[in-house]
Design a protein around this motif. Structure first.
Motif, mmCIF file in Angstrom:
data_model
loop_
_atom_site.group_PDB
_atom_site.id
_atom_site.type_symbol
_atom_site.label_atom_id
_atom_site.label_comp_id
_atom_site.label_asym_id
_atom_site.label_seq_id
_atom_site.Cartn_x
_atom_site.Cartn_y
_atom_site.Cartn_z
ATOM 1 N N GLU A 1 5.750 -42.871 42.349
ATOM 2 C CA GLU A 1 5.360 -43.549 41.104
ATOM 3 C C GLU A 1 6.500 -43.486 40.075
ATOM 4 O O GLU A 1 6.434 -44.120 39.032
ATOM 5 C CB GLU A 1 4.083 -42.910 40.534
ATOM 6 C CG GLU A 1 2.882 -43.111 41.441
ATOM 7 C CD GLU A 1 1.676 -42.256 41.065
ATOM 8 O OE1 GLU A 1 1.272 -42.269 39.888
ATOM 9 O OE2 GLU A 1 1.135 -41.571 41.959
ATOM 10 N N VAL A 2 7.513 -42.666 40.366
ATOM 11 C CA VAL A 2 8.609 -42.457 39.415
ATOM 12 C C VAL A 2 9.917 -43.046 39.952
ATOM 13 O O VAL A 2 10.574 -43.851 39.294
ATOM 14 C CB VAL A 2 8.790 -40.935 39.151
ATOM 15 C CG1 VAL A 2 9.907 -40.691 38.138
ATOM 16 C CG2 VAL A 2 7.488 -40.307 38.671
ATOM 17 N N ASN A 3 10.283 -42.634 41.155
ATOM 18 C CA ASN A 3 11.555 -43.041 41.762
ATOM 19 C C ASN A 3 11.320 -44.306 42.593
ATOM 20 O O ASN A 3 10.534 -44.298 43.530
ATOM 21 C CB ASN A 3 12.052 -41.889 42.656
ATOM 22 C CG ASN A 3 13.437 -42.129 43.221
ATOM 23 O OD1 ASN A 3 14.175 -43.005 42.752
ATOM 24 N ND2 ASN A 3 13.800 -41.354 44.237
ATOM 25 N N MET A 4 11.957 -45.398 42.225
ATOM 26 C CA MET A 4 11.729 -46.679 42.912
ATOM 27 C C MET A 4 12.693 -46.831 44.082
ATOM 28 O O MET A 4 13.922 -46.854 43.881
ATOM 29 C CB MET A 4 11.930 -47.859 41.945
ATOM 30 C CG MET A 4 10.980 -47.890 40.762
ATOM 31 S SD MET A 4 9.298 -48.230 41.270
ATOM 32 C CE MET A 4 8.449 -46.741 40.772
ATOM 33 N N GLN A 5 12.106 -46.971 45.267
ATOM 34 C CA GLN A 5 12.891 -47.058 46.509
ATOM 35 C C GLN A 5 13.952 -48.162 46.427
ATOM 36 O O GLN A 5 13.636 -49.331 46.159
ATOM 37 C CB GLN A 5 11.914 -47.322 47.667
ATOM 38 C CG GLN A 5 12.531 -47.439 49.027
ATOM 39 C CD GLN A 5 12.919 -46.071 49.629
ATOM 40 O OE1 GLN A 5 13.502 -45.230 48.977
ATOM 41 N NE2 GLN A 5 12.578 -45.878 50.881
ATOM 42 N N GLY A 6 15.208 -47.774 46.626
ATOM 43 C CA GLY A 6 16.306 -48.749 46.655
ATOM 44 C C GLY A 6 16.716 -49.248 45.283
ATOM 45 O O GLY A 6 17.607 -50.091 45.171
ATOM 46 N N VAL A 7 16.065 -48.761 44.237
ATOM 47 C CA VAL A 7 16.392 -49.229 42.885
ATOM 48 C C VAL A 7 16.970 -48.064 42.058
ATOM 49 O O VAL A 7 18.146 -48.053 41.694
ATOM 50 C CB VAL A 7 15.145 -49.832 42.185
ATOM 51 C CG1 VAL A 7 15.515 -50.380 40.809
ATOM 52 C CG2 VAL A 7 14.507 -50.895 43.047
ATOM 53 N N SER A 8 16.099 -47.057 41.793
ATOM 54 C CA SER A 8 16.582 -45.892 41.031
ATOM 55 C C SER A 8 17.106 -44.813 41.968
ATOM 56 O O SER A 8 17.573 -43.772 41.521
ATOM 57 C CB SER A 8 15.450 -45.328 40.176
ATOM 58 O OG SER A 8 14.337 -45.010 40.995
ATOM 59 N N GLY A 9 16.971 -45.042 43.268
ATOM 60 C CA GLY A 9 17.395 -44.059 44.265
ATOM 61 C C GLY A 9 16.677 -44.351 45.564
ATOM 62 O O GLY A 9 16.318 -45.505 45.836
ATOM 63 N N PHE A 10 16.429 -43.297 46.342
ATOM 64 C CA PHE A 10 15.729 -43.475 47.621
ATOM 65 C C PHE A 10 14.756 -42.335 47.849
ATOM 66 O O PHE A 10 14.940 -41.225 47.342
ATOM 67 C CB PHE A 10 16.725 -43.509 48.785
ATOM 68 C CG PHE A 10 17.557 -44.772 48.820
ATOM 69 C CD1 PHE A 10 17.058 -45.941 49.382
ATOM 70 C CD2 PHE A 10 18.834 -44.784 48.274
ATOM 71 C CE1 PHE A 10 17.817 -47.104 49.406
ATOM 72 C CE2 PHE A 10 19.601 -45.938 48.287
ATOM 73 C CZ PHE A 10 19.091 -47.099 48.859
ATOM 74 N N LEU A 11 13.695 -42.618 48.643
ATOM 75 C CA LEU A 11 12.708 -41.590 49.001
ATOM 76 C C LEU A 11 12.648 -41.485 50.522
ATOM 77 O O LEU A 11 12.711 -42.508 51.218
ATOM 78 C CB LEU A 11 11.321 -41.959 48.474
ATOM 79 C CG LEU A 11 11.201 -42.199 46.965
ATOM 80 C CD1 LEU A 11 11.357 -43.676 46.636
ATOM 81 C CD2 LEU A 11 9.882 -41.691 46.435
ATOM 82 N N SER A 12 12.490 -40.264 51.029
ATOM 83 C CA SER A 12 12.395 -40.037 52.475
ATOM 84 C C SER A 12 11.239 -39.080 52.735
ATOM 85 O O SER A 12 10.750 -38.410 51.814
ATOM 86 C CB SER A 12 13.662 -39.374 53.007
ATOM 87 O OG SER A 12 14.801 -40.054 52.550
ATOM 88 N N ASN A 13 10.851 -38.996 54.011
ATOM 89 C CA ASN A 13 9.801 -38.036 54.358
ATOM 90 C C ASN A 13 10.276 -36.612 54.063
ATOM 91 O O ASN A 13 11.470 -36.312 54.181
ATOM 92 C CB ASN A 13 9.455 -38.137 55.845
ATOM 93 C CG ASN A 13 8.749 -39.445 56.146
ATOM 94 O OD1 ASN A 13 8.087 -40.017 55.273
ATOM 95 N ND2 ASN A 13 8.898 -39.932 57.363
ATOM 96 N N VAL A 14 9.311 -35.753 53.705
ATOM 97 C CA VAL A 14 9.639 -34.348 53.425
ATOM 98 C C VAL A 14 10.372 -33.757 54.631
ATOM 99 O O VAL A 14 9.927 -33.901 55.773
ATOM 100 C CB VAL A 14 8.349 -33.539 53.141
ATOM 101 C CG1 VAL A 14 8.661 -32.042 53.030
ATOM 102 C CG2 VAL A 14 7.664 -34.033 51.872
ATOM 103 N N GLY A 15 11.505 -33.130 54.380
ATOM 104 C CA GLY A 15 12.253 -32.449 55.446
ATOM 105 C C GLY A 15 13.252 -33.333 56.171
ATOM 106 O O GLY A 15 14.048 -32.823 56.965
ATOM 107 N N ASP A 16 13.251 -34.633 55.922
ATOM 108 C CA ASP A 16 14.174 -35.519 56.632
ATOM 109 C C ASP A 16 15.532 -35.515 55.916
ATOM 110 O O ASP A 16 15.932 -36.490 55.262
ATOM 111 C CB ASP A 16 13.596 -36.939 56.724
ATOM 112 C CG ASP A 16 14.356 -37.800 57.715
ATOM 113 O OD1 ASP A 16 15.466 -37.397 58.123
ATOM 114 O OD2 ASP A 16 13.838 -38.885 58.085
#
Ligand code: GMT
Length: 377
Positions: free
Chosen positions: A308-323
């Motif tokens: 809800e905070v970090n926008m994928q590919g825009v403000s950064g990236f998100l990955s699965n926990v531990g990846d």
């Protein structure tokens, strides 16, 4: 309005949000009373409409555990009466909502009726509050708050899944004073931290297991193999020692600086190129928002409210926990050249704007008004 704010006065996110909220409310003309065991760390300016009342817990040898809730609820009763406080806003359910409820009941005996708003922050629900020794008391105090808020939709969903809640939960996201980040420093002391060609990677937290500190080191290790870089570890906590050990084992200890707790987060973020937050759980991720507001892109896990905070590919990236491999790959993608990095920096800041104090604090004010309307005088 005269508002009593109860919070943890420490570097933790819930205390920071409560303090920033109090400061913002005072700026909007409210009289704010912080009631806690120590002056909140980010409250360095006492003004005519910001007050701090210390809760003292006298030591008594009979007690193995000193009864903080008792002292807090008594202090709340005294302060409400003395300063004619009209509203209690408690941050973090344990034990604040419980103590607040007791204070309300004691005040009712004297025909003083005061509403209580409870804000859920994360670990009070997902880690601690959920433990069987606390669960009945946490459910009770949430259900007996006049208004309940959570800092993300994800935390609301977790609360409804883990507890038997019959109260509406209002999502009010955390916020940041964007204007305060506009012209932070004239001289950015970047050169004190790293050489010109080095990227500066930053992690800020209380270094608890939930933050997956080893993942931070692993991600950085991959980055520094590909480009000159330094890692800045900000905060104190139980994982610090093992993290330092891990850096030694990897032979990267000269590239990682553990700087302890800091009141100069903006300064640190000012010279950071990338922020790492690979947490196991994160109801919101205030540290990520602070980084974005300073124009620092974020590599995070996709747990809890982070999406809800970090926008994928825009403000950064998100990955699965531990990846960590995926996180390192994404980090290198952002850092690969100056133009790419600048693009992410600009967009990180843009995304943060929707969480500006001036957009969020009025939501709390409306809820206070609604809470006051529920009172039977
Ligand atoms: O994350 C921490 O360890 C601190 C913790 C707290 O309770 O103070 O932070 C929680 O509240 C913050 C403010 O609302 C949120 O930004 C954090 O995501 C949340 N932490 C967790 O859910 C683990």
């Amino acid at each position: 309005m005269r508002i009593g704010i109860v919070c943890y006065p420490t570097f933790g996110g819930s205390g920071v949000v409560a303090t920033e909220l109090g400061i913002a409310l005072a700026g909007r003309g409210h009289e704010v009373h912080f009631i806690t065991y120590k002056q909140p760390v980010r409250l360095d300016l006492l003004s005519h409409n910001i007050h701090f009342h210390e809760v003292l817990v006298p030591d008594y040898p009979l007690f193995l555990y000193q009864p903080y809730e008792l002292a807090l609820s008594s202090k709340l009763v005294d302060m409400v009466k003395l300063h004619k406080i009209e509203m209690l806003h408690v941050h973090y359910a344990i034990p604040h909502a419980y103590a607040g409820y007791m204070a309300k009941k004691m005040l009712e005996e004297e025909n003083i009726f005061i509403p209580m708003v409870t804000t859920l922050h994360g670990t009070d629900i997902t880690l601690v509050g959920n433990h069987p020794v606390y669960k009945p008391a946490v459910s009770f105090s949430i259900n007996n708050s006049d208004i309940v808020t959570s800092v993300s939709q994800s935390l609301k969903d977790d609360t409804l899944r883990l507890f038997d809640i019959d109260k509406e939960i209002h999502v009010v996201p955390n916020f940041i004073d964007i204007a305060g980040k506009e012209n932070p420093f004239t001289e950015c002391q970047r050169e004190l931290m790293a050489k010109k060609e080095e990227r500066i990677i930053t992690h800020i937290s209380n270094l608890r297991p939930v933050k997956r500190i080893a993942d931070v080191i692993e991600i950085f290790d991959c980055i520094q193999k590909e480009m000159p870089a330094k890692l800045l570890m900000v905060g104190e906590g139980p994982e610090k020692e093992s993290a330092e050990e891990l850096c030694k084992t990897k032979g990267i200890e000269h590239k990682v600086m553990f700087v302890g707790n800091s009141n100069e987060i903006d300064k640190i973020l000012c010279f950071s190129d990338l922020f790492l937050l690979p947490s196991e759980k994160e109801s919101f991720g205030l540290a990520a928002l602070e980084a974005m507001a300073c124009g620092v892109p974020v590599i995070s896990s996709n747990t809890g409210g982070l999406a809800e905070v970090n926008m994928q590919g825009v403000s950064g990236f998100l990955s699965n926990v531990g990846d960590v491999d995926d996180m390192a790959k994404n980090a290198l993608f952002i850092l690969k050249d100056d133009a790419q990095l600048m693009d992410f920096k600009v967009k990180a800041k843009e995304v943060s704007i929707k969480f500006d104090t001036k957009n969020i604090v009025p939501l709390y004010e409306s809820l206070y008004e609604a809470a006051l309307r529920t009172m039977v005088f």
